[in-house]
Design a protein around this motif. Structure first.
Motif, PDB file in Angstrom:
ATOM      1  N   ASP A  26      -6.067   7.570  -6.785  1.00 42.38           N
ATOM      2  CA  ASP A  26      -6.447   7.132  -8.134  1.00 42.38           C
ATOM      3  C   ASP A  26      -7.193   8.240  -8.874  1.00 42.38           C
ATOM      4  O   ASP A  26      -6.864   8.590 -10.007  1.00 42.38           O
ATOM      5  N   HIS A  75      -5.318  -1.458  10.625  1.00 41.89           N
ATOM      6  CA  HIS A  75      -5.849  -0.111  10.422  1.00 41.89           C
ATOM      7  C   HIS A  75      -5.025   0.649   9.385  1.00 41.89           C
ATOM      8  O   HIS A  75      -5.590   1.353   8.538  1.00 41.89           O
ATOM      9  N   GLN A 129       0.831  -1.203   0.000  1.00 42.06           N
ATOM     10  CA  GLN A 129       0.000   0.000   0.000  1.00 42.06           C
ATOM     11  C   GLN A 129       0.868   1.257   0.000  1.00 42.06           C
ATOM     12  O   GLN A 129       0.553   2.234  -0.693  1.00 42.06           O
ATOM     13  N   GLU A 139      -5.900  -0.422   5.937  1.00 41.66           N
ATOM     14  CA  GLU A 139      -7.190   0.189   5.604  1.00 41.66           C
ATOM     15  C   GLU A 139      -7.022   1.673   5.254  1.00 41.66           C
ATOM     16  O   GLU A 139      -7.590   2.163   4.276  1.00 41.66           O
ATOM     17  N   GLU A 140      -6.237   2.394   6.053  1.00 40.84           N
ATOM     18  CA  GLU A 140      -6.025   3.833   5.843  1.00 40.84           C
ATOM     19  C   GLU A 140      -5.395   4.092   4.468  1.00 40.84           C
ATOM     20  O   GLU A 140      -5.852   4.943   3.709  1.00 40.84           O
ATOM     21  N   TYR A 141      -4.342   3.340   4.154  1.00 41.79           N
ATOM     22  CA  TYR A 141      -3.696   3.517   2.848  1.00 41.79           C
ATOM     23  C   TYR A 141      -4.618   3.101   1.709  1.00 41.79           C
ATOM     24  O   TYR A 141      -4.664   3.780   0.682  1.00 41.79           O
ATOM     25  N   ALA A 142      -5.343   2.010   1.873  1.00 36.41           N
ATOM     26  CA  ALA A 142      -6.227   1.555   0.795  1.00 36.41           C
ATOM     27  C   ALA A 142      -7.274   2.626   0.473  1.00 36.41           C
ATOM     28  O   ALA A 142      -7.538   2.917  -0.695  1.00 36.41           O
ATOM     29  N   ARG A 143      -7.850   3.216   1.513  1.00 36.11           N
ATOM     30  CA  ARG A 143      -8.854   4.269   1.301  1.00 36.11           C
ATOM     31  C   ARG A 143      -8.228   5.457   0.582  1.00 36.11           C
ATOM     32  O   ARG A 143      -8.761   5.950  -0.411  1.00 36.11           O
ATOM     33  N   HIS A 144      -7.079   5.912   1.067  1.00 40.70           N
ATOM     34  CA  HIS A 144      -6.461   7.094   0.472  1.00 40.70           C
ATOM     35  C   HIS A 144      -5.831   6.808  -0.891  1.00 40.70           C
ATOM     36  O   HIS A 144      -5.767   7.704  -1.736  1.00 40.70           O
ATOM     37  N   ASN A 145      -5.409   5.582  -1.131  1.00 40.33           N
ATOM     38  CA  ASN A 145      -4.932   5.253  -2.473  1.00 40.33           C
ATOM     39  C   ASN A 145      -6.075   5.281  -3.474  1.00 40.33           C
ATOM     40  O   ASN A 145      -5.868   5.589  -4.647  1.00 40.33           O
ATOM     41  N   GLY A 146      -7.284   5.005  -3.023  1.00 37.57           N
ATOM     42  CA  GLY A 146      -8.450   5.181  -3.889  1.00 37.57           C
ATOM     43  C   GLY A 146      -8.645   6.646  -4.242  1.00 37.57           C
ATOM     44  O   GLY A 146      -8.920   6.991  -5.393  1.00 37.57           O
ATOM     45  N   HIS A 147      -8.469   7.522  -3.239  1.00 36.05           N
ATOM     46  CA  HIS A 147      -8.526   8.958  -3.529  1.00 36.05           C
ATOM     47  C   HIS A 147      -7.418   9.333  -4.513  1.00 36.05           C
ATOM     48  O   HIS A 147      -7.645  10.109  -5.453  1.00 36.05           O
TER      49      HIS A 147
END
Length: 173
Positions: free
Chosen positions: A161, A148, A29, A151-159
């Motif tokens: 994108d 956590h 991530q 999860e934090e990186y996955a959410r922000h890596n979506g942003h």
């Protein structure tokens, strides 16, 4: 695509054991964040998404440096250090202060890399994933912090994108 699959520095999973799995997915991530920002100048890094949002790739780097610091230095290691980019007067300073200045971008990456290095050392030196820190006056296990962080990186890596696609049309990975 950003890279040919043969050049992708991330793993394809295949981790063995709980520690290697959590550390491996978090490493991937973190690498994804770097890939999303690769090759951009300061203006592109600081470009906001759409009003009224103050979201930018530079803001994400600054934010994630602060998240790394909060969870690993402050919560897990118990260090009483001032927060990066945030203050009582500007709790959103990680995003608000993301300005299109090459020195600011370099400093944000240096801060992020320093916090990631600290976190990696902390995890590597922890005798097990049951080691606890204190969050909101309650114990929290290292394994929960690692989940956590993924999860934090996955959410922000979506942003990231969407931000990258808006900047130059690059998508994926």
């Amino acid at each position: 695509m950003f890279l040919h699959p043969d050049q992708d520095p991330r793993s394809d999973g295949g981790f063995v054991g709980e520690r290697d799995t959590l550390v491996g997915f978090l490493r991937d991530q973190r690498l994804t964040l770097e890939m999303k920002c690769a090759g951009l100048d300061a203006e592109a890094m600081a470009r906001r998404s759409v009003e009224p949002s103050n979201l930018s790739l530079l803001g994400l780097v600054r934010h994630l440096a602060g998240v790394e610091q909060a969870w690993f230095r402050r919560v897990m290691a118990g260090q009483d250090v001032p927060r990066h980019y945030r203050s009582d007067d500007d709790p959103g300073g990680d995003f608000n202060g993301a300005l299109p200045d090459p020195e600011s971008v370099a400093q944000a990456w240096d801060t992020w890399r320093s916090e990631v290095a600290f976190a990696e050392r902390f995890v590597a030196e922890a005798p097990d994933l049951g080691v606890t820190g204190t969050h909101d006056d309650e114990p929290i296990a290292l394994r929960e912090v690692l989940v956590h962080m993924i999860e934090e990186y996955a959410r922000h890596n979506g942003h990231a994108d969407f931000l990258r696609e808006r900047i130059d049309g690059r998508v994926g990975q």
